[in-house]
Design a protein around this motif. Sequence first.
Motif, PDB file in Angstrom:
ATOM      1  N   THR A  90       0.759  -1.011   0.052  1.00  0.00           N
ATOM      2  CA  THR A  90       0.197  -0.024  -0.058  1.00  0.00           C
ATOM      3  C   THR A  90       0.842   1.339  -0.148  1.00  0.00           C
ATOM      4  O   THR A  90       2.020   1.291   0.648  1.00  0.00           O
ATOM      5  N   PRO A  91       0.405   2.247  -0.543  1.00  0.00           N
ATOM      6  CA  PRO A  91       1.092   3.552  -0.447  1.00  0.00           C
ATOM      7  C   PRO A  91       1.278   3.998   1.079  1.00  0.00           C
ATOM      8  O   PRO A  91       0.411   3.699   1.938  1.00  0.00           O
ATOM      9  N   ALA A  92       2.057   4.709   1.463  1.00  0.00           N
ATOM     10  CA  ALA A  92       2.643   5.072   2.607  1.00  0.00           C
ATOM     11  C   ALA A  92       1.413   6.236   3.377  1.00  0.00           C
ATOM     12  O   ALA A  92       1.307   6.331   4.523  1.00  0.00           O
ATOM     13  N   THR A  93       0.647   6.678   2.312  1.00  0.00           N
ATOM     14  CA  THR A  93      -0.465   7.707   2.853  1.00  0.00           C
ATOM     15  C   THR A  93      -1.734   7.073   3.126  1.00  0.00           C
ATOM     16  O   THR A  93      -2.675   7.799   3.300  1.00  0.00           O
ATOM     17  N   CYS A  94      -1.899   5.821   3.214  1.00  0.00           N
ATOM     18  CA  CYS A  94      -2.857   5.053   3.468  1.00  0.00           C
ATOM     19  C   CYS A  94      -3.405   5.013   4.709  1.00  0.00           C
ATOM     20  O   CYS A  94      -4.516   4.117   5.047  1.00  0.00           O
ATOM     21  N   GLY A  95      -2.767   5.324   5.827  1.00  0.00           N
ATOM     22  CA  GLY A  95      -3.013   5.168   6.989  1.00  0.00           C
ATOM     23  C   GLY A  95      -4.030   6.071   7.949  1.00  0.00           C
ATOM     24  O   GLY A  95      -4.693   5.769   8.814  1.00  0.00           O
ATOM     25  N   ASN A  96      -4.345   7.335   7.278  1.00  0.00           N
ATOM     26  CA  ASN A  96      -5.263   8.154   7.987  1.00  0.00           C
ATOM     27  C   ASN A  96      -6.601   8.141   8.061  1.00  0.00           C
ATOM     28  O   ASN A  96      -7.122   8.367   8.831  1.00  0.00           O
TER      29      ASN A  96
ATOM     30  N   ILE B 270     -11.465   0.495   1.810  1.00  0.00           N
ATOM     31  CA  ILE B 270     -11.469   0.092   0.423  1.00  0.00           C
ATOM     32  C   ILE B 270     -10.374  -0.741   0.246  1.00  0.00           C
ATOM     33  O   ILE B 270     -10.323  -1.671  -0.770  1.00  0.00           O
ATOM     34  N   MET B 271      -9.024  -0.431   0.944  1.00  0.00           N
ATOM     35  CA  MET B 271      -8.098  -1.274   0.618  1.00  0.00           C
ATOM     36  C   MET B 271      -8.321  -2.828   1.218  1.00  0.00           C
ATOM     37  O   MET B 271      -8.037  -3.861   0.436  1.00  0.00           O
ATOM     38  N   GLY B 272      -9.034  -2.934   2.116  1.00  0.00           N
ATOM     39  CA  GLY B 272      -9.644  -4.234   2.786  1.00  0.00           C
ATOM     40  C   GLY B 272     -10.358  -4.959   1.750  1.00  0.00           C
ATOM     41  O   GLY B 272     -10.371  -6.314   1.380  1.00  0.00           O
ATOM     42  N   LEU B 273     -11.499  -4.200   1.316  1.00  0.00           N
ATOM     43  CA  LEU B 273     -12.450  -4.823   0.329  1.00  0.00           C
ATOM     44  C   LEU B 273     -11.793  -5.059  -0.984  1.00  0.00           C
ATOM     45  O   LEU B 273     -12.043  -6.325  -1.511  1.00  0.00           O
ATOM     46  N   LEU B 274     -10.864  -4.331  -1.572  1.00  0.00           N
ATOM     47  CA  LEU B 274     -10.191  -4.940  -2.924  1.00  0.00           C
ATOM     48  C   LEU B 274      -9.233  -5.909  -2.523  1.00  0.00           C
ATOM     49  O   LEU B 274      -8.925  -6.873  -3.560  1.00  0.00           O
ATOM     50  N   ALA B 275      -8.556  -5.908  -1.289  1.00  0.00           N
ATOM     51  CA  ALA B 275      -7.486  -6.983  -1.130  1.00  0.00           C
ATOM     52  C   ALA B 275      -8.592  -8.367  -0.933  1.00  0.00           C
ATOM     53  O   ALA B 275      -8.085  -9.344  -1.338  1.00  0.00           O
ATOM     54  N   ALA B 276      -9.752  -8.304  -0.397  1.00  0.00           N
ATOM     55  CA  ALA B 276     -10.714  -9.500  -0.204  1.00  0.00           C
ATOM     56  C   ALA B 276     -10.854  -9.875  -1.647  1.00  0.00           C
ATOM     57  O   ALA B 276     -11.238 -11.114  -1.958  1.00  0.00           O
TER      58      ALA B 276
ATOM     59  N   PRO C 253      -8.934 -15.981 -11.747  1.00  0.00           N
ATOM     60  CA  PRO C 253      -7.505 -16.563 -11.709  1.00  0.00           C
ATOM     61  C   PRO C 253      -7.109 -16.243 -10.145  1.00  0.00           C
ATOM     62  O   PRO C 253      -7.348 -15.075  -9.633  1.00  0.00           O
ATOM     63  N   GLU C 254      -6.321 -17.085  -9.421  1.00  0.00           N
ATOM     64  CA  GLU C 254      -5.642 -16.492  -8.318  1.00  0.00           C
ATOM     65  C   GLU C 254      -4.637 -15.436  -8.167  1.00  0.00           C
ATOM     66  O   GLU C 254      -3.998 -15.497  -9.238  1.00  0.00           O
ATOM     67  N   THR C 255      -4.607 -14.437  -7.532  1.00  0.00           N
ATOM     68  CA  THR C 255      -3.691 -13.298  -7.313  1.00  0.00           C
ATOM     69  C   THR C 255      -2.551 -13.492  -6.351  1.00  0.00           C
ATOM     70  O   THR C 255      -2.926 -13.973  -5.120  1.00  0.00           O
ATOM     71  N   SER C 256      -1.431 -13.239  -6.862  1.00  0.00           N
ATOM     72  CA  SER C 256      -0.140 -13.434  -5.795  1.00  0.00           C
ATOM     73  C   SER C 256      -0.056 -12.187  -5.079  1.00  0.00           C
ATOM     74  O   SER C 256       0.676 -12.261  -3.998  1.00  0.00           O
ATOM     75  N   ARG C 257      -0.102 -11.054  -5.829  1.00  0.00           N
ATOM     76  CA  ARG C 257       0.185  -9.878  -5.410  1.00  0.00           C
ATOM     77  C   ARG C 257      -0.544  -8.674  -5.750  1.00  0.00           C
ATOM     78  O   ARG C 257      -1.028  -8.678  -6.763  1.00  0.00           O
ATOM     79  N   VAL C 258      -0.898  -7.761  -4.736  1.00  0.00           N
ATOM     80  CA  VAL C 258      -1.644  -6.664  -4.936  1.00  0.00           C
ATOM     81  C   VAL C 258      -0.645  -5.408  -4.773  1.00  0.00           C
ATOM     82  O   VAL C 258      -0.488  -5.298  -3.629  1.00  0.00           O
ATOM     83  N   LEU C 259      -0.620  -4.449  -5.676  1.00  0.00           N
ATOM     84  CA  LEU C 259       0.328  -3.261  -5.370  1.00  0.00           C
ATOM     85  C   LEU C 259      -0.968  -1.967  -5.445  1.00  0.00           C
ATOM     86  O   LEU C 259      -1.411  -1.654  -6.576  1.00  0.00           O
ATOM     87  N   PHE C 260      -1.197  -1.407  -4.393  1.00  0.00           N
ATOM     88  CA  PHE C 260      -2.159  -0.209  -4.444  1.00  0.00           C
ATOM     89  C   PHE C 260      -0.959   1.123  -4.763  1.00  0.00           C
ATOM     90  O   PHE C 260      -0.193   1.364  -4.014  1.00  0.00           O
ATOM     91  N   LEU C 261      -1.419   1.807  -5.751  1.00  0.00           N
ATOM     92  CA  LEU C 261      -0.486   2.956  -6.107  1.00  0.00           C
ATOM     93  C   LEU C 261      -1.206   4.136  -5.283  1.00  0.00           C
ATOM     94  O   LEU C 261      -0.598   5.108  -4.789  1.00  0.00           O
ATOM     95  N   SER C 262      -2.559   4.364  -5.616  1.00  0.00           N
ATOM     96  CA  SER C 262      -3.224   5.433  -4.735  1.00  0.00           C
ATOM     97  C   SER C 262      -4.764   4.730  -4.267  1.00  0.00           C
ATOM     98  O   SER C 262      -5.321   3.947  -4.909  1.00  0.00           O
ATOM     99  N   ILE C 263      -5.060   5.431  -3.253  1.00  0.00           N
ATOM    100  CA  ILE C 263      -6.398   5.058  -2.751  1.00  0.00           C
ATOM    101  C   ILE C 263      -7.072   6.424  -2.409  1.00  0.00           C
ATOM    102  O   ILE C 263      -6.458   7.314  -1.446  1.00  0.00           O
TER     103      ILE C 263
END
Length: 127
Positions: free
Chosen positions: A5-11, A18-24, A65-75
């Motif tokens: 995730t981007p460093a700015t996603c914690g606030n 959104i991150m949890g939903l899309l990771a799911a 198909p199975e996903t091995s990695r998700v890189l979020f660039l922005s949320i």
Amino acid sequence: MEVETPATCGNAPRHQIIMGLLAALHGKDLAELRQWLAEDVVWEFPGEQALHGRDAVEQWVQARPETSRVLFLSILTHGKEGSADGIFTSGGRETPFSHVLRFASAGKAAKLVGVRSYFAASSAAAQ
């Protein structure tokens, strides 16, 4: 599955949702998805047929198909809307994505009522 995730996603709480939903979604975690999807959710794929209802979305997720990695660039979030973009890796292939999400309200527990998803076949930078 690896999630970056981007460093700015914690606030903002909605960022985490959104991150949890899309990771799911990419991790095929139907129990997590189910808690956020409205029964009558509409998931659109411009140029293709939309999915209508939670059951249709769950069937689509199971068939992916199975996903091995998700890189979020922005949320990004604003009111009852949000978006995320990034790259997911499946079968050794990287696919850029963008999801535009609409919740029933701006409340933290609001259900997801609409999504527009875009998946790029190839990167413009590679052409």
